[in-house]
Scaffold this active site. Structure first.
Site, short mmCIF file in Angstrom:
data_model
loop_
_atom_site.label_atom_id
_atom_site.label_comp_id
_atom_site.label_asym_id
_atom_site.label_seq_id
_atom_site.Cartn_x
_atom_site.Cartn_y
_atom_site.Cartn_z
N LYS A 161 0.87 -1.19 0.00
CA LYS A 161 0.00 0.00 0.00
C LYS A 161 0.89 1.23 0.00
O LYS A 161 1.76 1.38 0.88
CB LYS A 161 -0.90 -0.04 1.24
N LYS A 163 1.26 5.23 0.36
CA LYS A 163 0.62 6.46 0.81
C LYS A 163 0.75 7.48 -0.33
O LYS A 163 1.84 7.60 -0.92
CB LYS A 163 1.32 6.97 2.07
N ASP A 189 -3.36 4.88 -0.45
CA ASP A 189 -4.12 5.48 0.65
C ASP A 189 -3.82 6.98 0.68
O ASP A 189 -2.67 7.39 0.87
CB ASP A 189 -3.71 4.85 1.98
N ASN A 191 -5.50 9.25 2.76
CA ASN A 191 -5.80 9.89 4.05
C ASN A 191 -6.46 11.26 3.88
O ASN A 191 -6.02 12.25 4.45
CB ASN A 191 -4.53 10.01 4.92
N GLU A 214 -7.86 4.15 -1.07
CA GLU A 214 -8.37 4.29 0.29
C GLU A 214 -8.54 5.77 0.63
O GLU A 214 -7.61 6.57 0.46
CB GLU A 214 -7.37 3.62 1.24
N ASP A 239 -11.80 4.43 5.02
CA ASP A 239 -11.13 4.21 6.31
C ASP A 239 -11.71 5.24 7.30
O ASP A 239 -12.67 4.95 8.01
CB ASP A 239 -9.61 4.35 6.11
N LYS A 263 -10.85 -0.55 11.46
CA LYS A 263 -9.92 -0.27 12.54
C LYS A 263 -10.74 -0.19 13.82
O LYS A 263 -11.58 0.71 13.97
CB LYS A 263 -9.22 1.07 12.33
N GLY A 291 -4.38 -0.55 10.25
CA GLY A 291 -3.38 -0.52 11.31
C GLY A 291 -3.13 0.90 11.77
O GLY A 291 -3.32 1.85 11.01
C1 NPQ Z 1 -4.10 4.52 7.71
N1 NPQ Z 1 -2.15 3.57 8.97
O1 NPQ Z 1 -4.43 3.48 7.22
C2 NPQ Z 1 -3.09 4.60 8.85
C3 NPQ Z 1 -2.83 5.93 9.34
C4 NPQ Z 1 -1.72 6.24 10.24
C5 NPQ Z 1 -0.62 1.79 8.63
O2 NPQ Z 1 -1.14 3.34 7.00
C6 NPQ Z 1 1.44 7.19 14.03
C7 NPQ Z 1 0.33 6.59 14.58
C8 NPQ Z 1 1.50 7.39 12.67
C9 NPQ Z 1 -0.75 6.20 13.78
C10 NPQ Z 1 0.47 7.19 10.49
C11 NPQ Z 1 -1.32 2.98 8.11
C12 NPQ Z 1 0.42 6.99 11.86
C13 NPQ Z 1 -0.70 6.40 12.41
C14 NPQ Z 1 -0.61 6.80 9.70
C15 NPQ Z 1 -1.76 6.02 11.59
O3 NPQ Z 1 -4.65 5.52 7.32
MG MG Z 2 -5.99 4.61 5.85
#
Ligand code: NPQ
Ligand code: MG
Length: 370
Positions: A161, A163, A189, A191, A214, A239, A263, A291
């Site tokens: 995945k 970002k 992803d 965000n 995502e 998400d 999550k 995660g």
């Molecule tokens: C997501 N996680 O899916 C998140 C967001 C995310 C594994 O991509 C510190 C603590 C930094 C929590 C960065 C993944 C973080 C965090 C990204 C969560 O959107």
């Molecule tokens: Mg995400």
């Protein structure tokens, strides 16, 4: 089960490398761990909020405050504080899903340990290991990204995945496809970094045969995601938007997503996570486990959830060493692209006492009759 008290424990772990997303770069994981003490067993959990409210409205000290002053007193006052009663009692308070998830999970873990039942069996898990993907941060250069992806593929991760954010989307995806081929399961992803006006840019990802995009748009924009889904061929996965089973049902009905990331922290716990899973399964919508850079405590519980039959896509359930040189539990490892689901009672793991002691920056004991 008689509640004696709750220990809040703050700690901080350096990440193996900075993790950059569209909302910022993180080089440490600040932790809030909960240890519920009862007359029958102890229950462990991890609050997934970040130190600052840059990803979600919650943040660690705020979560600790609402647990100490609102949620735990409510739970501790129950005459029979089983996990369902605790969950129901917390419902009258608005929001604070990550804090609620942490407290609920500490009760769930204690109760299941007392029953000698694993979380995976309790939730209805169907497999003893789960296929795991890895989330790869935004990098300064394409060669850096390709090196990182090559390393993860060598380790055996079964899905990548990336970002993305405006300015870092089509080029990194193209580069990964050119270098590693069309067979690698690949997804992105954002965000929440885009707007519906970016539909034409996001449609440029269509030729790369991604599993999903995502959360391209802001969390409150279900309608925008439904419109976007008509303008791009790549499946939309939500998400941040999915805060409950009810919202998941709405999003599916509206056509805002065809895949859901679950999550537990975001939806208020593992009980609600199972309901999200059930709603999605009823609609034929695949789910996967997200995660939040959890330590072994949160990771163990996520693996139990990810063993449910509706989790048909690899999750962000990476091995401990994806994020940490040293985890607070025995490390989770990748074996042929899979991570083992714990089989012991409750979440199946506890922190290693010496490691925990070393990393802890503060503890607070909340007596049940306080
Ligand atoms: C997501 N996680 O899916 C998140 C967001 C995310 C594994 O991509 C510190 C603590 C930094 C929590 C960065 C993944 C973080 C965090 C990204 C969560 O959107
Ligand atoms: Mg995400």
């Amino acid at each position: 089960m008689k509640i004696e008290g709750l220990e809040l424990r703050w700690a901080s772990l350096p990440l193996v490398g900075a993790f950059r997303t569209s909302f910022g770069s993180e080089s440490r994981r600040d932790l809030l761990l909960l240890r519920l003490v009862t007359d029958q067993a102890e229950g462990w959990s991890e609050c997934v909020a970040m130190a600052a409210p840059v990803y979600s409205p919650e943040y660690l000290d705020g979560a600790a405050h609402v647990i100490e002053h609102v949620l735990f007193p409510e739970a501790a006052a129950l005459s029979d504080p089983d996990v369902h009663a605790v969950s129901c009692a917390m419902q009258r308070f608005h929001g604070h899903q990550m804090a609620k998830a942490a407290l609920e999970t500490s009760f769930l873990d204690a109760e299941l340990r007392a029953l000698d039942l694993s979380l995976a069996r309790y939730l209805g898990g169907a497999v003893d290991r789960v296929a795991s993907g890895v989330s790869v941060g935004i990098m300064d250069t394409i060669p850096q990204l390709l090196d990182a992806v090559a390393g993860y593929l060598d380790q055996g991760y079964v899905r990548i995945k990336l970002k993305i954010e405006p300015g870092w989307d089509v080029e990194p995806v193209r580069a990964v496809r050119e270098r590693f081929g069309d067979e690698v399961p690949l997804q992105v992803d954002a965000n929440t970094a885009y707007t519906v006006g970016d539909a034409r840019q996001l449609a440029k990802l269509d030729p790369f045969d991604l599993l999903l995009i995502e959360q391209p748009l802001p969390e409150d924009d279900l309608l925008g995601h439904a419109q976007l889904a008509k303008l791009v061929r790549t499946p939309i996965c939500l998400d941040e938007s999915i805060t409950s089973a009810k919202v998941a049902a709405d999003a599916i009905t509206l056509g805002a997503c065809s895949i859901v990331n679950i999550k537990p922290g975001r939806v208020g716990g593992y009980l609600e996570s199972r309901r999200v899973h059930d709603v999605c399964q009823a609609h034929g919508v695949p789910v996967w486990c997200g995660g939040m850079l959890e330590t072994g405590i949160g990771r163990a519980a996520n693996l139990a959830l990810a063993s449910l039959p509706g989790f048909t896509l690899p999750g962000d359930t990476s091995a401990s060493d994806r994020y940490f040189h040293r985890d607070v539990t025995e490390p989770f490892t990748l074996e042929n692209g899979h991570v083992r689901v714990p089989t012991g009672p409750g979440i199946g793991v506890t922190p290693v006492p010496e490691i925990l002691r070393e990393l802890t920056t503060e503890t607070r004991w909340l007596p049940a009759n306080g």
